[in-house]
Design a protein around this motif. Structure first.
Motif, PDB file in Angstrom:
ATOM      1  N   PRO A  21      31.533   2.298   4.468  1.00 28.97           N
ATOM      2  CA  PRO A  21      30.707   3.314   3.808  1.00 28.97           C
ATOM      3  C   PRO A  21      29.232   3.179   4.187  1.00 28.97           C
ATOM      4  CG  PRO A  21      32.277   2.387   2.253  1.00 28.97           C
ATOM      5  CD  PRO A  21      32.386   1.573   3.503  1.00 28.97           C
ATOM      6  N   GLY A  22      28.656   4.269   4.682  1.00 29.12           N
ATOM      7  CA  GLY A  22      27.259   4.274   5.082  1.00 29.12           C
ATOM      8  C   GLY A  22      26.985   3.754   6.482  1.00 29.12           C
ATOM      9  N   THR A  24      26.855   3.639  10.550  1.00 29.43           N
ATOM     10  CA  THR A  24      26.622   4.683  11.543  1.00 29.43           C
ATOM     11  C   THR A  24      26.912   4.166  12.942  1.00 29.43           C
ATOM     12  OG1 THR A  24      24.910   5.741  10.193  1.00 29.43           O
ATOM     13  CG2 THR A  24      24.890   6.240  12.550  1.00 29.43           C
ATOM     14  N   ASN A  38      35.562  12.717   6.231  1.00 32.47           N
ATOM     15  CA  ASN A  38      34.458  12.123   5.469  1.00 32.47           C
ATOM     16  C   ASN A  38      33.385  11.503   6.356  1.00 32.47           C
ATOM     17  OD1 ASN A  38      36.229  10.012   6.273  1.00 32.47           O
ATOM     18  ND2 ASN A  38      35.364   8.675   4.709  1.00 32.47           N
ATOM     19  N   SER A  40      30.286  12.279   8.736  1.00 25.22           N
ATOM     20  CA  SER A  40      29.348  13.333   9.116  1.00 25.22           C
ATOM     21  C   SER A  40      28.930  13.160  10.565  1.00 25.22           C
ATOM     22  CB  SER A  40      28.111  13.301   8.216  1.00 25.22           C
ATOM     23  OG  SER A  40      27.378  12.100   8.409  1.00 25.22           O
ATOM     24  N   THR A  97      28.332   9.046  10.659  1.00 32.76           N
ATOM     25  CA  THR A  97      28.123   8.201   9.491  1.00 32.76           C
ATOM     26  C   THR A  97      29.236   8.439   8.480  1.00 32.76           C
ATOM     27  OG1 THR A  97      25.722   8.326   9.800  1.00 32.76           O
ATOM     28  CG2 THR A  97      26.506   7.555   7.659  1.00 32.76           C
ATOM     29  N   SER A  98      29.804   7.340   7.985  1.00 31.59           N
ATOM     30  CA  SER A  98      30.860   7.451   6.987  1.00 31.59           C
ATOM     31  C   SER A  98      30.248   7.752   5.622  1.00 31.59           C
ATOM     32  CB  SER A  98      31.657   6.151   6.922  1.00 31.59           C
ATOM     33  OG  SER A  98      32.689   6.246   5.974  1.00 31.59           O
ATOM     34  N   GLN A  99      30.768   8.774   4.955  1.00 31.67           N
ATOM     35  CA  GLN A  99      30.265   9.211   3.653  1.00 31.67           C
ATOM     36  C   GLN A  99      31.354   9.017   2.600  1.00 31.67           C
ATOM     37  OE1 GLN A  99      27.168  10.241   3.483  1.00 31.67           O
ATOM     38  NE2 GLN A  99      26.658  10.750   5.598  1.00 31.67           N
TER      39      GLN A  99
END
Length: 275
Positions: A21-22, A24, A38, A40, A97-99
């Motif tokens: 998570p978060g 990049t 999920n 971006s 980037t994982s959201q």
């Protein structure tokens, strides 16, 4: 944070990256394959180091500091874009980037061959041939390193190198199969066709020389589609990654397969070259 990735496939390998998570990862245009919903995606002209500087400068410092930071960011971005344009590189990077949870992104090179994940620990940079870069996590800084003097600016035969610094994972790709060598194991020096170089560690001394001209042998090279050989010398103690197939060799094989032998014989002799 180390990039969690897996190299899959055989003749045309792919890298499947799992993002925390978060987290990049960025790549050059044309290397992206797929992503989960999920994750971006954003296209930027600036590299990861430039983006980090801009964020740091934009916090605090008032309006004057903010304007100065924006100006420095714009100038830095313009320099990066100019360097990549001269090197024949893609002008923009794609960022993923994982959201809201773990995400997955897939990448691949542009030619059949192997892929490799390099782990940078901040002590040694890596240099890669200009078409080798696939993707890297955002903590890895990307730059252009000119090699080979005036010839390097042509960017056509591996004279332009990409430089990776910082900490994190870099994924590279090459044609055919990889072989790992250390010049220190061969008396401190090896000589290589420039088209076979994929990447090498900082500390390796790199030079380029042209072998062959329009003497009798050079004329035969021209008739049969060649113009001599660009030979790279690699000296020192460090890892060197070579590929078994060059882009030129692949192009010649495809041309022959399409029945272009006659064109290849005459094209090398009568085509005009500049620079």
């Amino acid at each position: 944070m180390t990039l969690q990735q897996e190299i899959v496939g055989n003749a045309m390998q792919m890298a499947v990256v799992n993002l925390a998570p978060g987290q990049t990862v960025y790549c050059e245009a044309g290397k992206f394959l797929f992503k989960t919903a999920n994750v971006s995606m954003e296209t930027r002209l600036s590299g990861p180091s430039q983006g980090g500087q801009a964020q740091g400068q934009g916090q605090g410092g008032g309006a004057g500091g903010g304007m100065g930071g924006m100006l420095r960011q714009a100038m830095g971005t313009a320099m990066q874009v100019g360097q990549r344009a001269l090197a024949g590189e893609s002008l923009a990077f794609q960022y993923f980037t994982s959201q809201g949870g773990e995400g997955t992104v897939g990448f691949a090179g542009v030619l059949p061959g192997e892929m490799r994940a390099l782990e940078l620990d901040g002590t040694r940079a890596w240099f890669a041939e200009k078409d080798a870069f696939v993707a890297a996590e955002s903590s890895v800084e990307f730059g252009i390193a000119w090699q080979g003097g005036r010839t390097g600016r042509r960017g056509g035969e591996g004279f332009v190198l990409e430089k990776f610094t910082g900490r994190g994972t870099v994924i590279i790709a090459g044609s055919g199969n990889f072989i790992d060598l250390n010049p220190a194991d061969f008396g401190g020096r090896i000589e290589v066709d420039t088209g076979c170089i994929v990447a090498f560690e900082e500390g390796i001394r790199y030079g380029v020389e042209r072998i062959g001209g329009l003497n009798r042998q050079g004329l035969m090279n021209a008739v049969f589609g060649g113009e001599g050989l660009s030979l790279a010398t690699l000296e020192g103690d460090g890892r060197v990654i070579l590929q078994s197939m060059t882009i030129e060799g692949l192009a010649n094989a495809l041309r022959k397969a399409q029945g272009g032998d006659k064109e290849g014989m005459t094209g090398g002799l009568f085509s005009t070259h500049t620079g």
